[in-house]
Design an enzyme around this catalytic site. Structure first.
Site, short mmCIF file in Angstrom:
data_model
loop_
_atom_site.label_atom_id
_atom_site.label_comp_id
_atom_site.label_asym_id
_atom_site.label_seq_id
_atom_site.Cartn_x
_atom_site.Cartn_y
_atom_site.Cartn_z
CG HIS A 231 0.06 26.04 -1.56
ND1 HIS A 231 -1.02 26.86 -1.83
CD2 HIS A 231 0.10 25.15 -2.58
CE1 HIS A 231 -1.61 26.47 -2.93
NE2 HIS A 231 -0.95 25.43 -3.42
CB CYS B 166 -4.41 21.94 -7.43
SG CYS B 166 -3.70 21.45 -5.85
#
Length: 667
Positions: free
Chosen positions: A66, A183
């Site tokens: 991603h 994250c």
């Protein structure tokens, strides 16, 4: 009807390549082919850069490469069910279910929330099982739509499967744990870890509540819930936001991926920590809101490193933007733009150009904007050093202490000292047990006020003058060296530092030294420009040298993965991203690091010998217009790159020589 995924973005039982790079590239190209990204290559580069930081393979045959990318125009999911599976770095083997999550770099919260829903769904066996059983792309789209809430709720795939209800009647009270997950991109791993911990908490009979801190924001846990918790889990790759809320709690801290892969173990460790008086705790006190240190288990050196790197990381955008604007000022207005830039900007306009014409006017505008940006450099450094220590209450005292350092000509050393003073003083004040009625004023009034008075007072009364004297001596020494052979030694030292740890603390100290000095550089004091050129040029050597060695000179001495990294390292090196050599150094540090340092030292020395100046703090060969002479820069860079590449090849051949096993190298 879904707008995030369509049948054209779905591949079923496809072979998209032998490795994850090929799979990501194929999916990125597909996104671009559907008009959802301006460039498949740019999307691949961003996704691959993210993959290089931390592999996205997850247990259960899942991978979620991603990225947030400027090339993406529409938030998109591209799906592939691979046959055969491809290794994405998961501990249990190859992945056959792959989603490429592509978000614009300016994605709205709603879009990020949708993408996060998908990530959470991937933690549910029913969802992944349905994906593996689907026969057509339309079925895949329908399943994903139901999961992310864009399509008709035909299949309640998002409903979690509660498999093991835990009796709550007898036995001991259930442990109460709160957790934070976060994250780097805040799209996928944050929410997957949250769901994994939540599910594990239920199966283990623990009252566990998670606060995911993602890109789309976060909802703080009620303070009462935190207060009642027995322990805290931080499964994070970035700093926890508002860590002071957890002050005093036993803490278990790890990377976000461990929250996904080992949630039960983390919960067990948290329960053990809650019963251990000696367990690490979140620093600070629950009564205040100032303690920012994430974990009591950090060593002093590690903590200082984190604090300084935080300050530097926030300072760099001021330097990068300001430095390039100053370079553009010189490009448009000539090298005497500094003499009249302020007068030109204040007394002229586009319709009333100065005698030098449009070039002089635009050059003066660029120069003044850039120099104004550079004026924030020391204050930003000090402010965010203090922020790293004491969170928001330390920010204002840090900025003020930095401004005082500028006032007293104490330079970046004064900024560091002022920032540290402000941060530690603010943190100390924050630990004072305040009456309940005063607590609300502590972080917004009391702490900033007192910390500003004490830290800036110390700078003005005692520390500023000695530091200013030290900076003056240093500048005079460097200026004196600029016209002698001694400057070459400075180049050697800076080259060694830049190549020692490839973006680590030593590298950052050298870089901070160079960028902080740019603010004081003038035509009469060119030493900072010389230092900046030596630092940037030598910092480009390691990735370029590894690229040269692994893709041209001796491919057989490198693994397939290293050769793939070598291709990317060409661009990373050319852009002055020293971290491009980290994959090589991590695999073979005893050969790669010495070879890199050898070439970096040579490049630093040659850069100084040729009196190369750089007005830009970053950009590599892409800011050639800010480098003078360019030929000197290129010769120094080429020499160091070739020497490093030859050295690493020689070390691999003759020092404990080994050839990557079972690697057939294509011609």
């Amino acid at each position: 009807m879904s707008d995030t995924i369509t049948a054209e973005l779905v591949s079923i039982d496809a072979d998209l390549g032998a490795d994850k790079a090929a799979v990501i590239r194929a999916l990125a190209d597909r996104v671009a082919a559907q008009g959802r990204a301006d460039s498949g290559q740019a999307l691949f580069d961003d996704a691959w850069a993210r993959e290089q930081k931390d592999e996205t393979g997850l247990p259960g045959g899942i991978a979620i490469p991603h990225a947030k990318s400027a090339s993406v125009t529409t938030p998109t999911l591209a799906f592939a069910r691979l046959a055969p599976g491809v290794d994405f770095g998961a501990p249990d083997g190859p992945a056959d279910v792959v989603f490429l999550i592509a978000a614009p770099d300016t994605a709205a919260e709603a879009h990020l929330a949708i993408l996060s829903k998908l990530a959470r769904s991937l933690m549910q066996d029913e969802f992944t099982g349905a994906l593996r059983a689907a026969d057509t792309p339309d079925e895949i789209v329908a399943i994903v739509d139901a999961a992310i809430g864009e399509g008709p709720a035909a299949t309640p795939a998002a409903a979690p499967a509660e498999s093991a209800p835990v009796p709550a009647s007898d036995a001991a009270p259930r442990a109460r744990i709160v957790a934070v997950t976060a994250c780097a991109t805040g799209i996928a791993h944050t929410f997957m870890a949250a769901d994994a911990l939540t599910a594990a908490g239920k199966s283990e009979g623990v009252d566990l509540i998670v606060e995911p801190q993602g890109s789309s924001g976060y909802k703080p846990l009620p303070q009462s819930v935190i207060d009642e918790a027995d322990a805290v889990i931080f499964a994070v790759d970035v700093d926890v936001r508002q860590p002071e809320r957890f002050a005093g709690k036993p803490v278990v801290r790890s990377g976000v991926k461990r929250g996904i892969e080992e949630p039960k173990q983390m919960i067990a460790e948290a329960i053990a920590a809650s019963k251990d008086p000696a367990a690490p705790r979140v620093s600070g006190t629950a009564a205040t809101s100032s303690a920012a240190t994430p974990a009591g288990s950090q060593s002093l050196g590690r903590r200082i490193q984190r604090i300084l790197l935080t300050g530097v990381s926030y300072m760099i955008p001021f330097v990068a933007g300001g430095g390039l604007l100053i370079a553009l000022g010189f490009l448009f207005g000539g090298y005497n733009v500094t003499e009249h830039a302020k007068d030109v900007v204040l007394n002229n306009a586009l319709w009333a150009l100065p005698d030098g014409g449009l070039g002089q006017y635009l050059g003066s505008v660029f120069f003044m904007i850039g120099s104004t940006s550079m004026g924030f450099l020391v204050s930003a450094l000090a402010g965010y050093i203090a922020f790293a220590i004491a969170d928001r209450p330390g920010l204002a005292p840090g900025f003020v202490a930095g401004a005082v350092a500028v006032l007293m000509n104490a330079g970046f050393i004064g900024g560091i000292v002022g920032g540290l003073l402000a941060g530690f003083i603010a943190a100390a004040i924050g630990r004072i047990e305040a009456p309940r009625w005063l607590r609300g004023l502590m972080p917004v009034v009391i702490i900033p006020l007192l910390a500003s008075i004490v830290a800036s007072g110390l700078m003005l009364l005692f520390l500023g003058r000695p530091i200013a004297w030290l900076m003056q001596v240093m500048n005079e020494w460097l200026t004196g060296l600029a016209g002698t052979s001694g400057i070459v030694l400075v180049g050697v030292i800076l080259g060694l530092m830049m190549c020692f740890d490839l973006g680590g603390p030593v590298n950052k100290v050298a870089y901070a030294f160079a960028t902080a000095g740019l603010a004081s550089a003038t035509a009469d004091n060119p030493a900072p420009y010389l230092i900046m050129a030596a630092v940037m040029c030598s910092g480009m050597v390691p990735p370029l040298a590894m690229a040269l060695a692994s893709t041209v000179l001796d491919r057989r001495r490198f693994t397939t993965v290293e050769r793939e990294n070598g291709v990317a390292a060409w661009l990373l090196g050319a852009s002055f991203i020293s971290e491009g050599a980290i994959p090589f150094a991590a695999a073979d540090p005893l050969r790669v690091i010495p070879a890199s340092m050898l070439g970096g030292a040579l490049t630093g020395a040659l850069s100084m010998m040729f009196a190369v100046q750089s007005l830009a703090p970053h950009g590599g060969i892409f800011v050639f217009f800010a480098i003078n002479p360019v030929w000197g820069f290129l010769i120094a860079l080429a020499a160091g790159t070739i020497v490093s590449a030859l050295a690493v090849v020689a070390l691999k051949r003759f020092v404990g020589a080994k050839t990557p096993a079972a690697e057939a190298v294509a011609a």
